[in-house]
Design an enzyme around this catalytic site. Sequence first.
Site, PDB file in Angstrom:
ATOM      1  N   HIS A 311       0.862  -1.189   0.000  1.00 57.43           N
ATOM      2  CA  HIS A 311       0.000   0.000   0.000  1.00 57.43           C
ATOM      3  C   HIS A 311       0.893   1.232   0.000  1.00 57.43           C
ATOM      4  CE1 HIS A 311      -3.160   2.817   1.170  1.00 57.43           C
ATOM      5  NE2 HIS A 311      -4.014   1.874   0.844  1.00 57.43           N
ATOM      6  N   ASP A 369      -7.943  -5.305   0.197  1.00 61.32           N
ATOM      7  CA  ASP A 369      -8.398  -6.146  -0.911  1.00 61.32           C
ATOM      8  C   ASP A 369      -8.047  -7.613  -0.767  1.00 61.32           C
ATOM      9  OD1 ASP A 369      -7.612  -3.285  -2.638  1.00 61.32           O
ATOM     10  OD2 ASP A 369      -9.611  -4.164  -2.673  1.00 61.32           O
TER      11      ASP A 369
HETATM   12  C1  SDX Z   1      -6.257   0.043  -2.738  1.00 63.00           C
HETATM   13  O1  SDX Z   1      -4.469   4.538  -1.963  1.00 63.00           O
HETATM   14  C2  SDX Z   1      -5.412   3.931  -1.317  1.00 63.00           C
HETATM   15  O2  SDX Z   1      -5.831   4.298  -0.226  1.00 63.00           O
HETATM   16  C3  SDX Z   1      -5.988   2.732  -2.046  1.00 63.00           C
HETATM   17  C4  SDX Z   1      -6.989   1.919  -1.278  1.00 63.00           C
HETATM   18  C5  SDX Z   1      -8.268   2.683  -1.020  1.00 63.00           C
HETATM   19  O3  SDX Z   1      -8.989   2.320  -0.066  1.00 63.00           O
HETATM   20  O4  SDX Z   1      -8.583   3.602  -1.816  1.00 63.00           O
HETATM   21  O5  SDX Z   1      -6.437   1.506  -0.040  1.00 63.00           O
HETATM   22  C6  SDX Z   1      -7.405   0.671  -2.039  1.00 63.00           C
HETATM   23  O6  SDX Z   1      -6.025   0.358  -3.875  1.00 63.00           O
HETATM   24  C7  SDX Z   1      -5.355  -0.896  -1.963  1.00 63.00           C
HETATM   25  C8  SDX Z   1      -4.137  -1.397  -2.802  1.00 63.00           C
HETATM   26  C9  SDX Z   1      -4.626  -2.513  -3.716  1.00 63.00           C
HETATM   27  N1  SDX Z   1      -3.592  -2.897  -4.678  1.00 63.00           N
HETATM   28  C10 SDX Z   1      -2.986  -4.112  -4.624  1.00 63.00           C
HETATM   29  O7  SDX Z   1      -3.150  -4.928  -3.710  1.00 63.00           O
HETATM   30  C11 SDX Z   1      -2.097  -4.400  -5.824  1.00 63.00           C
HETATM   31  C12 SDX Z   1      -0.748  -4.945  -5.332  1.00 63.00           C
HETATM   32  N2  SDX Z   1      -0.054  -3.837  -4.635  1.00 63.00           N
HETATM   33  C13 SDX Z   1       0.884  -3.064  -5.441  1.00 63.00           C
HETATM   34  O8  SDX Z   1       0.542  -2.877  -6.771  1.00 63.00           O
HETATM   35  C14 SDX Z   1       1.439  -1.859  -4.670  1.00 63.00           C
HETATM   36  O9  SDX Z   1       1.749  -2.301  -3.414  1.00 63.00           O
HETATM   37  C15 SDX Z   1       0.617  -0.586  -4.575  1.00 63.00           C
HETATM   38  C16 SDX Z   1       0.229  -0.067  -5.901  1.00 63.00           C
HETATM   39  C17 SDX Z   1      -0.600  -0.816  -3.742  1.00 63.00           C
HETATM   40  C18 SDX Z   1       1.491   0.465  -3.859  1.00 63.00           C
HETATM   41  O10 SDX Z   1       2.540   0.710  -4.702  1.00 63.00           O
HETATM   42  P1  SDX Z   1       3.685   1.811  -4.329  1.00 63.00           P
HETATM   43  O11 SDX Z   1       3.359   2.512  -3.070  1.00 63.00           O
HETATM   44  O12 SDX Z   1       3.932   2.650  -5.552  1.00 63.00           O
HETATM   45  O13 SDX Z   1       4.909   0.908  -3.987  1.00 63.00           O
HETATM   46  P2  SDX Z   1       5.926   0.379  -5.046  1.00 63.00           P
HETATM   47  O14 SDX Z   1       5.194  -0.116  -6.266  1.00 63.00           O
HETATM   48  O15 SDX Z   1       6.960   1.417  -5.231  1.00 63.00           O
HETATM   49  O16 SDX Z   1       6.528  -0.917  -4.317  1.00 63.00           O
HETATM   50  C19 SDX Z   1       7.610  -0.805  -3.442  1.00 63.00           C
HETATM   51  C20 SDX Z   1       8.349  -2.122  -3.612  1.00 63.00           C
HETATM   52  C21 SDX Z   1       8.738  -2.429  -5.061  1.00 63.00           C
HETATM   53  O17 SDX Z   1       9.880  -3.289  -5.003  1.00 63.00           O
HETATM   54  P3  SDX Z   1      11.358  -2.644  -5.255  1.00 63.00           P
HETATM   55  O18 SDX Z   1      11.267  -1.930  -6.612  1.00 63.00           O
HETATM   56  O19 SDX Z   1      11.572  -1.695  -4.106  1.00 63.00           O
HETATM   57  O20 SDX Z   1      12.273  -3.833  -5.272  1.00 63.00           O
HETATM   58  O21 SDX Z   1       7.515  -3.219  -3.216  1.00 63.00           O
HETATM   59  C22 SDX Z   1       7.253  -4.053  -4.342  1.00 63.00           C
HETATM   60  C23 SDX Z   1       7.585  -3.247  -5.585  1.00 63.00           C
HETATM   61  O22 SDX Z   1       7.986  -4.118  -6.640  1.00 63.00           O
HETATM   62  N3  SDX Z   1       5.845  -4.386  -4.259  1.00 63.00           N
HETATM   63  C24 SDX Z   1       5.356  -5.610  -4.376  1.00 63.00           C
HETATM   64  C25 SDX Z   1       3.968  -5.470  -4.175  1.00 63.00           C
HETATM   65  N4  SDX Z   1       3.666  -4.181  -3.964  1.00 63.00           N
HETATM   66  C26 SDX Z   1       4.830  -3.509  -4.027  1.00 63.00           C
HETATM   67  N5  SDX Z   1       5.954  -6.807  -4.619  1.00 63.00           N
HETATM   68  C27 SDX Z   1       5.126  -7.871  -4.659  1.00 63.00           C
HETATM   69  N6  SDX Z   1       3.772  -7.830  -4.479  1.00 63.00           N
HETATM   70  C28 SDX Z   1       3.173  -6.641  -4.238  1.00 63.00           C
HETATM   71  N7  SDX Z   1       1.846  -6.608  -4.051  1.00 63.00           N
END
Ligand code: SDX
Length: 434
Positions: A311, A369
């Site tokens: 998140h 989620d």
């Molecule tokens: C919602 O914003 C809100 O409030 C949203 C929400 C709401 O109520 O409105 O809470 C609802 O959208 C919840 C989130 C639902 N999405 C998911 O579950 C999809 C999976 N999660 C990711 O796509 C991600 O975690 C995000 C999009 C939620 C957050 O992304 P960020 O903050 O931009 O973080 P990032 O992509 O920069 O990740 C940081 C690191 C990265 O690795 P490195 O490049 O540092 O090596 O963590 C990794 C990412 O690759 N990473 C994951 C991951 N999420 C981030 N690796 C594996 N699985 C994941 N789910």
Amino acid sequence: MRQSGKAVLNYGEGKMVEFPVLGGTIGPEVVDIRTLYGKTGMFTYDPGFLSTASTQSTITYIDGDQGILLYRGYPIEQLAVSCDFLEVAYLILFGDLPDRQQRDKFVQTVMRHTMVHDQINRFFTGFRRDAHPMAVMVGVVGALSAFYHDSLDINDPRQREVAAYRLIAKMPTLTAMAYKYSIGLPFVYPRNNLGYSANFMRMMFSVPAEDYTVNEVLVRALDRILILHADHEQNASTSTVRLAGSSGANPFACIASGIACLWGPAHGGANEAALNMLEDVQKQGGVARIGEFIARVKDKNSGAKLMGFGHRVYKNYDPRAKLMRETTYEVLSELGLGDDPLFKLAMALEKIALEDEYFVSRKLYPNVDFYSGIVQRALGIPTSMFTCIFALARTVGWIAQWNEMISDPDQKIGRPRQLYTGAARRDVVPIEKR
Ligand code: SDX
């Protein structure tokens, strides 16, 4: 909002400029950089808005490190247990919990707006039966602005209020219609003598040929799901609604823009993606072969993500995920599905992710989620409808945030700038010489 200090920017050859630091009630302070471009000719640079407060707001507060979520100051853990969805909707819209009389009047007003113009039925028949329900909802909700001309003027508080009631009341009806259309069953009209969530369950699952009995445990579970999804600060879809509203677009168009943004798998589409992920892992051997799946997630080249984890704000356990897991357990127990293999697989994945250095170092915890798909599936809601239910709930938050934006005296049309890295000025060469 109060000034709590100053921030100094030293830039260029010994140039310096000061900005006020502003504080709110709780949470991070902000550097007010509204005069930055005028004073320095420079912009800030913050793709994804990781360090940007786009507005001040009194609606929802999140502390990502502590895993705290407050709606108008009330903890989500208390609201999810002590209130129903329309009580929470009243709180989010008007700023405080209703007394008995206020609640009854609000419920009565909402429940008297549940029907839609009968011609809206024809919009559905224009879609393929296998259209994704979110594609239908984006279209149909936006089309409401073609029917309700007496609630389009955003400068009229009364028209904004009528639009709010219509949207909150009609989202369940339209969502259930999208579902019924996708399975070739007739639409079920709302029943205003039922509660909000009971009415929705009946429109989703009853058929004209049989009586329908409401299961209060399942209705309560759905009601809690709606509470947990009702608002969440300046997330992507809420920011989309605010940006659309800042141009003066009508409320139905703004909510349709929020639905479109929520559809993305990184946002509201994650519950659908999380359940699909669990089903895929289950097909490939389930708990016995979790290790291989986790290895794929860690391999950047695989493109696999642990959907329902991570998140932008929560770097601790999403408080909604804890409540959602409890609700999932209650529903599965009520339905005699306590041994649901997907629930067991989800808990096994969660255990691994909470211990594995890859996830711990990146502070990837389960978010709202992760469990919501399992509990909705147990309620009989098909995977493709999960994000529609999210949109149904979030409509309350979108409306409250949209209203707050319009009422904000500082409000202007949202128009970010950029760091231009394209070609410098150059002259066109006639095609014969290119
Ligand atoms: C919602 O914003 C809100 O409030 C949203 C929400 C709401 O109520 O409105 O809470 C609802 O959208 C919840 C989130 C639902 N999405 C998911 O579950 C999809 C999976 N999660 C990711 O796509 C991600 O975690 C995000 C999009 C939620 C957050 O992304 P960020 O903050 O931009 O973080 P990032 O992509 O920069 O990740 C940081 C690191 C990265 O690795 P490195 O490049 O540092 O090596 O963590 C990794 C990412 O690759 N990473 C994951 C991951 N999420 C981030 N690796 C594996 N699985 C994941 N789910």
